[in-house]
Design a protein around this motif. Sequence first.
Motif, PDB file in Angstrom:
ATOM      1  N   LYS A 138       0.825  -1.219   0.135  1.00 41.95           N
ATOM      2  CA  LYS A 138      -0.303   0.261   0.054  1.00 41.95           C
ATOM      3  C   LYS A 138       0.793   1.314   0.025  1.00 41.95           C
ATOM      4  N   GLN A 139       1.780   1.707   0.940  1.00 44.79           N
ATOM      5  CA  GLN A 139       2.603   2.489   0.847  1.00 44.79           C
ATOM      6  C   GLN A 139       3.378   3.088  -0.388  1.00 44.79           C
ATOM      7  N   GLU A 140       3.631   1.442  -1.053  1.00 46.75           N
ATOM      8  CA  GLU A 140       4.659   1.417  -2.130  1.00 46.75           C
ATOM      9  C   GLU A 140       3.937   1.404  -3.639  1.00 46.75           C
ATOM     10  N   GLU A 141       2.509   2.085  -3.654  1.00 47.03           N
ATOM     11  CA  GLU A 141       1.795   2.198  -4.053  1.00 47.03           C
ATOM     12  C   GLU A 141       1.623   0.963  -5.179  1.00 47.03           C
ATOM     13  N   LEU A 142       1.489  -0.752  -4.715  1.00 50.33           N
ATOM     14  CA  LEU A 142       1.623  -1.731  -6.105  1.00 50.33           C
ATOM     15  C   LEU A 142       0.029  -2.640  -5.280  1.00 50.33           C
ATOM     16  N   LEU A 143      -0.865  -1.497  -4.449  1.00 53.90           N
ATOM     17  CA  LEU A 143      -1.366  -2.630  -4.175  1.00 53.90           C
ATOM     18  C   LEU A 143      -3.099  -1.738  -4.814  1.00 53.90           C
TER      19      LEU A 143
END
Length: 232
Positions: free
Chosen positions: A227-232
């Motif tokens: 989520k933090q890495e915007e992979l979700l």
Amino acid sequence: MFVCNYNVTMKKEKPHYLGHRKRLKERFVNNPSSLADYEIVELLLGYVVRGKDVKPQAKNILAHVGGIQNIFKISDDIEGVGSETVLFFNIIKDLFRRCEYSNLRENETILNSPTAVFKFLKFEVGFDDVEKLIAVFLDSKGRIKEYKVLSSGSVNESYFPPKELAKQALVRDAVAVILAHNHPSGNLKPSQSDIRYTKNVKNALELVDIALVDHIIVTKNGFLSFKQEELL
């Protein structure tokens, strides 16, 4: 010729390590931080290895696992380490895991951050040599309803299908799910397989109105949040 008939009983000297072990314990009681890492391991070994100087063994263990931070990677492949010693440290690791889990359940702690998830799962899978996939099932307030190790070996559809994960969430009446797995290598970078599997799980959960809150990669030293890495 004078012959002495007296029986002379020689007093046996106590092994040097007995006094050393006592002094270590006294130092720990008075100032735990004064002990070196190997001395802490030495103290612990004293409770499972009897009648033996364990200082060399303590140093050898730390040299092989790469430091105190890796102590739970101890194995009987290390010279001088037996199954009882491995069992002893595994019991300590599981004690830490249970303390973390009990604290979360008792205080109804909400897993509302990747750091909280990491703290919860570090001793569950962070030190494992085999990759494991875990699902944490949450209620509407973000509290843990249950968590389960879904597979061991890899993170992909062949090990645990996304549709089956959705069924598991429905059975537990979960409102949301946090996915997590460990990287035994210590590398926190997600693979393309990790990313693809995460998207498929998210899609499968959305079909039954359950949210995938995050996917966390866990190692003994840190974590990565999809989520933090915007992979979700």
